[in-house]
Design a protein around this motif. Structure first.
Motif, PDB file in Angstrom:
ATOM      1  N   HIS A   1       1.303  -1.329   0.050  1.00  0.00           N
ATOM      2  CA  HIS A   1      -0.257  -0.052   0.023  1.00  0.00           C
ATOM      3  C   HIS A   1       0.644   1.154  -0.395  1.00  0.00           C
ATOM      4  O   HIS A   1       0.582   2.421  -0.048  1.00  0.00           O
ATOM      5  CB  HIS A   1      -0.935  -0.167   1.805  1.00  0.00           C
TER       6      HIS A   1
ATOM      7  N   GLN B   1      -0.605   0.885  -6.865  1.00  0.00           N
ATOM      8  CA  GLN B   1      -1.669   2.218  -6.158  1.00  0.00           C
ATOM      9  C   GLN B   1      -2.721   2.246  -7.220  1.00  0.00           C
ATOM     10  O   GLN B   1      -3.843   2.032  -6.986  1.00  0.00           O
ATOM     11  CB  GLN B   1      -1.424   3.184  -6.128  1.00  0.00           C
TER      12      GLN B   1
ATOM     13  N   ALA C   1      -4.995  -1.459  -7.075  1.00  0.00           N
ATOM     14  CA  ALA C   1      -6.143  -1.078  -5.453  1.00  0.00           C
ATOM     15  C   ALA C   1      -6.987  -0.068  -5.574  1.00  0.00           C
ATOM     16  O   ALA C   1      -8.171  -0.321  -5.030  1.00  0.00           O
ATOM     17  CB  ALA C   1      -5.110  -1.471  -4.778  1.00  0.00           C
ATOM     18  N   GLU C   2      -6.542   1.419  -6.291  1.00  0.00           N
ATOM     19  CA  GLU C   2      -7.223   1.916  -5.328  1.00  0.00           C
ATOM     20  C   GLU C   2      -8.041   3.202  -7.024  1.00  0.00           C
ATOM     21  O   GLU C   2      -8.958   3.523  -6.753  1.00  0.00           O
ATOM     22  CB  GLU C   2      -6.064   3.310  -5.014  1.00  0.00           C
TER      23      GLU C   2
ATOM     24  N   TYR D   1     -11.208   1.522   3.151  1.00  0.00           N
ATOM     25  CA  TYR D   1      -9.751   2.159   2.256  1.00  0.00           C
ATOM     26  C   TYR D   1      -9.469   0.723   2.489  1.00  0.00           C
ATOM     27  O   TYR D   1      -9.427   0.007   2.706  1.00  0.00           O
ATOM     28  CB  TYR D   1      -9.913   2.956   3.549  1.00  0.00           C
ATOM     29  N   VAL D   2      -7.878   0.554   2.018  1.00  0.00           N
ATOM     30  CA  VAL D   2      -6.899  -0.110   1.520  1.00  0.00           C
ATOM     31  C   VAL D   2      -5.974  -0.224   3.093  1.00  0.00           C
ATOM     32  O   VAL D   2      -5.645   0.499   2.984  1.00  0.00           O
ATOM     33  CB  VAL D   2      -5.430   0.192   0.357  1.00  0.00           C
TER      34      VAL D   2
ATOM     35  N   GLN E   1      -5.434  -3.764   4.095  1.00  0.00           N
ATOM     36  CA  GLN E   1      -3.332  -3.990   4.100  1.00  0.00           C
ATOM     37  C   GLN E   1      -3.401  -5.106   2.541  1.00  0.00           C
ATOM     38  O   GLN E   1      -4.348  -4.982   1.421  1.00  0.00           O
ATOM     39  CB  GLN E   1      -3.662  -5.614   4.872  1.00  0.00           C
ATOM     40  N   TRP E   2      -1.967  -4.098   1.918  1.00  0.00           N
ATOM     41  CA  TRP E   2      -1.900  -4.259   0.573  1.00  0.00           C
ATOM     42  C   TRP E   2      -0.510  -5.974   0.175  1.00  0.00           C
ATOM     43  O   TRP E   2       0.743  -5.410   1.200  1.00  0.00           O
ATOM     44  CB  TRP E   2      -1.542  -3.818  -0.239  1.00  0.00           C
TER      45      TRP E   2
ATOM     46  N   ILE F   1      -5.628  -7.512  -1.312  1.00  0.00           N
ATOM     47  CA  ILE F   1      -5.650  -5.913  -1.387  1.00  0.00           C
ATOM     48  C   ILE F   1      -7.303  -6.544  -0.248  1.00  0.00           C
ATOM     49  O   ILE F   1      -8.023  -6.573  -0.940  1.00  0.00           O
ATOM     50  CB  ILE F   1      -5.679  -5.524  -2.515  1.00  0.00           C
TER      51      ILE F   1
ATOM     52  N   TYR G   1      -9.718  -4.724   1.986  1.00  0.00           N
ATOM     53  CA  TYR G   1      -9.975  -3.706   1.858  1.00  0.00           C
ATOM     54  C   TYR G   1     -11.327  -3.310   3.127  1.00  0.00           C
ATOM     55  O   TYR G   1     -11.615  -4.144   3.998  1.00  0.00           O
ATOM     56  CB  TYR G   1     -10.720  -2.953   0.940  1.00  0.00           C
TER      57      TYR G   1
ATOM     58  N   ASN H   1      -2.150  -0.479   6.758  1.00  0.00           N
ATOM     59  CA  ASN H   1      -2.385   1.046   6.357  1.00  0.00           C
ATOM     60  C   ASN H   1      -3.360   1.976   7.705  1.00  0.00           C
ATOM     61  O   ASN H   1      -4.584   0.939   7.862  1.00  0.00           O
ATOM     62  CB  ASN H   1      -3.627   1.339   4.826  1.00  0.00           C
TER      63      ASN H   1
END
Length: 279
Positions: free
Chosen positions: A62, A69, A72-73, A90-91, A93-94, A243, A245, A266
């Motif tokens: 993340h 990015q 994931a986003e 929100y993220v 853990q990645w 990923i 969320y 995160n």
């Protein structure tokens, strides 16, 4: 694309959905190109199999920009995750789990929420994980195994039963590193795995689904869903981009006594823009 309404209904019923590639190849494919350098990068973000040399997981993605990015986003994956979760997210853990050919070991049956609650103070299982196949996943190379409907069961309340320096996915920290020492103290493979009799009973009474498919396939699964995977017995790697969320309203408290450092999760719970708000 698969009908979103049907996906949502299936997710609410089973606790997971397997979706054919929905993100353009040019968004997720660059991760494969960067993967060798990510796996080779030394540091406490890297975790190994028991042989001490085969990389089992890399955390902290993340904190990377570029394709990491973007996937994931700001991809179709993001919007679908938001639909399934049903809240601003929100993220959380990645990470990447590369199950190496003939060396990638199994993950025991577990629920991610059990670990997230104990390690981070997550209050409720209002979280999900998107597992993106960076390789073709077959029955031989250690696919995810998921038990339908177990997301609706009460979260496990049993106390930790042991410690072998592993976290919820079975990864052990680099010996001697600060993060490795931290992981050895507070997380491990056995502590939050389901007891074998319980796992065997679930497998016997409920149909276990093995998620297979071509690269680009995505499995969305609930944070409270019972899942595992077997060892990679094939001659081909099986890499998953994972990923996780979390709902913004479910962000762990900052003062949790065992809060993990940003290397693992995160701590910025700013909601991701989706739909018309996305860049």
């Amino acid at each position: 694309m698969t009908d979103p309404k049907r996906l949502l209904a299936a997710y609410r019923r089973d606790g997971f959905v397997v979706v054919p590639p929905i993100t353009p190849h040019e968004i997720w494919a660059p991760l494969t190109g960067e993967l060798p350098s990510v796996l080779a990068e030394e540091g406490p973000q890297r975790f190994f199999e028991e042989d001490g040399t085969t990389v089992r997981a890399v955390y902290g993605l993340h904190r990377r920009g570029g394709p990491w990015q973007a996937l994931a986003e700001a991809s179709p994956l993001t919007a679908l995750a938001r639909l399934l979760l049903g809240e601003d997210m929100y993220v959380y853990q990645w990470k990447v789990n590369p199950k190496a050919a003939r060396h990638g070991d199994r993950w025991q049956w577990h629920r991610d929420f059990d670990f997230w609650r104990a390690a981070d103070g997550m209050r409720r299982p209002a979280a999900l994980t998107a597992a993106v196949f960076l390789d073709e996943v077959t029955e031989e190379n250690g696919p995810l195994r998921l038990v339908p409907g177990t997301h609706a069961d009460p979260p496990t309340t049993a106390a930790a039963s042991g410690n072998d320096g592993r976290d919820e996915s079975g990864e052990s920290g680099e010996s001697g590193s600060e993060a490795g020492d931290w992981a050895w103290i507070t997380s491990n493979r056995n502590a939050y795995a389901l007891p074998d009799p319980s796992a065997e009973e679930l497998a016997r009474t409920r149909a276990v689904h093995e998620a297979t498919g071509p690269a680009g396939t995505v499995v969305f699964f609930h944070g409270n869903l019972v899942h595992s995977s077997g060892p990679n017995r094939s001659s081909r790697a099986r890499t998953l981009a994972l990923i996780s969320y979390n709902a913004v309203s479910n962000a762990p408290p900052a003062d949790h006594p065992a809060a993990r450092q940003d290397l693992f999760v995160n701590h910025d719970a700013k909601p991701l823009p989706v739909g018309d708000d996305a860049p």
